[in-house]
Scaffold this motif. Structure first.
Motif, PDB file in Angstrom:
ATOM      1  N   TYR A   1      30.526  16.614 -39.656  1.00 44.57           N
ATOM      2  CA  TYR A   1      28.858  15.887 -40.208  1.00 44.57           C
ATOM      3  C   TYR A   1      28.798  17.314 -40.362  1.00 44.57           C
ATOM      4  CZ  TYR A   1      30.131  11.228 -40.174  1.00 44.57           C
ATOM      5  OH  TYR A   1      30.183  10.085 -40.550  1.00 44.57           O
TER       6      TYR A   1
ATOM      7  N   THR B   1      28.299  22.589 -46.731  1.00 46.18           N
ATOM      8  CA  THR B   1      29.236  23.229 -47.655  1.00 46.18           C
ATOM      9  C   THR B   1      28.526  21.622 -48.981  1.00 46.18           C
ATOM     10  OG1 THR B   1      30.910  23.488 -46.658  1.00 46.18           O
ATOM     11  CG2 THR B   1      31.088  22.712 -48.836  1.00 46.18           C
TER      12      THR B   1
ATOM     13  N   GLY C   1      30.923  19.122 -43.488  1.00 42.91           N
ATOM     14  CA  GLY C   1      29.936  18.913 -44.565  1.00 42.91           C
ATOM     15  C   GLY C   1      28.963  19.249 -45.145  1.00 42.91           C
TER      16      GLY C   1
END
Length: 357
Positions: free
Chosen positions: A28, A34, A31
């Motif tokens: 997480y 990003t 992600g």
């Protein structure tokens, strides 16, 4: 767009915390970083403001991962004897980033338009995410360390328990006080004492620098003492007293900077022990959701304060603003005291419930 991103972040931190506790923090975190970076970079190509708002929502989704995931990883990866310094460095570097942002962007605007600036700054998230992946072998997911026989409330019951709600109140009130100080100190000093903008700005800068550096002092103390509550109370009270003095006593211009800096150092030094106290109160495997929930009080407190305080100034009551900030800090200590007492009571109850061998 920034306000929208902050609102999305605050709304999603708690549900993301549940996901972090269930599946682990590392994916997480990678992600989220990003997504946040790419959404910001994509704003450089937005054809209109509505697209920017949509991308701000995506950026807020990515940003909502940060607090639940990074505190969960720090709590699992760092030994208790060094957790104060780890939390302090986390806060310190975050504050440095916020402080460096405006002058860096201002300098970039001298040589380029806003679109390439957003593209460059957004794409910085990609190497950060890659660095997290590269070092993932030393980052522990706290879900791997949950004791099978862990007792006590969990999930929604934990978030609505008395200690965690009181911690939330403490974070909320602290953020409200901080918002008052950062947004209105320059205006208030000018209206009350005729302080020149340059002098008032320097005093506010001294406060901010002191608060940022104070986090490191607080981290050092948190690793060397278990008497964190008294430390927090004492330094928060000192900061409140200094802020009250700035709002009620006419001071020469040369004195404002050291007084404001001392108030910042005192308040900043109390913040890392606060985070350590919260960590110590969280059952195993619940770090993500609790830090996500409690830290959502920070953007909420910062959001709800400026409008009523601005109205207070417009009504001619600038003399009440810094005393209000001091009062919010002192009120926050009542919540911290209640949280500390509730944690001790729950631990005593669990100890008493364990049958003697």
């Amino acid at each position: 767009s920034f306000a929208l991103m902050s609102a999305v972040t605050a709304a999603l931190q708690t549900p993301v915390g549940f996901l972090v506790d269930r599946h682990g923090a590392r994916p997480y975190l990678v992600g989220g970083v990003t997504l946040m970076g790419l959404a910001m970079a994509a704003m450089a190509f937005a054809p209109n403001y509505w697209v920017i708002l949509a991308l701000a929502v995506l950026s807020g989704v990515g940003n909502s991962v940060i607090h639940p995931a990074d505190y969960a990883i720090l709590g699992a990866s760092i030994d208790r004897s060094r957790i104060g310094r780890a939390f302090a460095m986390h806060t310190f570097t975050g504050n440095l980033g916020f402080a460096a942002g405006p002058p860096v962007v201002a300098a970039m605007l001298l040589v380029m338009d806003w679109r390439p600036i957003l593209l460059i700054l957004g794409l910085l998230g990609v190497p950060v995410a890659l660095a997290i992946l590269w070092q993932s072998r030393i980052l522990q997911d706290h879900v791997q360390r949950v004791a099978k026989d862990a007792t006590g409330p969990s999930g929604r019951d934990l978030l609505l328990s008395r200690p965690i709600l009181l911690f939330f109140g403490f974070f909320l009130l602290s953020a409200m006080a901080g918002s008052v100080i950062q947004a209105f100190t320059i205006t208030v000093l000018g209206k009350l004492w005729g302080t020149p903008v340059a002098v008032a700005s320097l005093a506010l800068t001294g406060y901010m620098v002191g608060a940022t550096g104070g986090t490191l002092l607080g981290g050092w103390y948190a690793d060397r003492s278990r008497r964190l509550f008294g430390f927090i109370v004492g330094l928060t009270a000192v900061s409140a007293a200094l802020l009250l003095a700035m709002g009620t006593v006419a001071m020469p211009d040369w004195l404002l900077l050291p007084v404001a800096a001392a108030a910042g150092i005192a308040l900043g030094s109390s913040r890392t022990p606060r985070d350590v106290m919260l960590k110590d109160a969280i059952p195993p495997g619940q770090m993500g959701k609790v830090f996500g929930f409690v830290s959502s009080g920070l953007p909420l407190g910062s959001a709800i304060t400026p409008a009523p305080v601005g109205w207070l100034i417009d009504m001619g009551h600038a003399n009440l603003v810094l005393p209000l900030a001091a009062a919010l800090l002192l009120l926050s200590l009542l919540f911290m005291g209640g949280a500390s007492g509730a944690v001790r009571a729950e631990r005593a109850a669990r100890t008493a419930a364990v049958p003697a061998e």
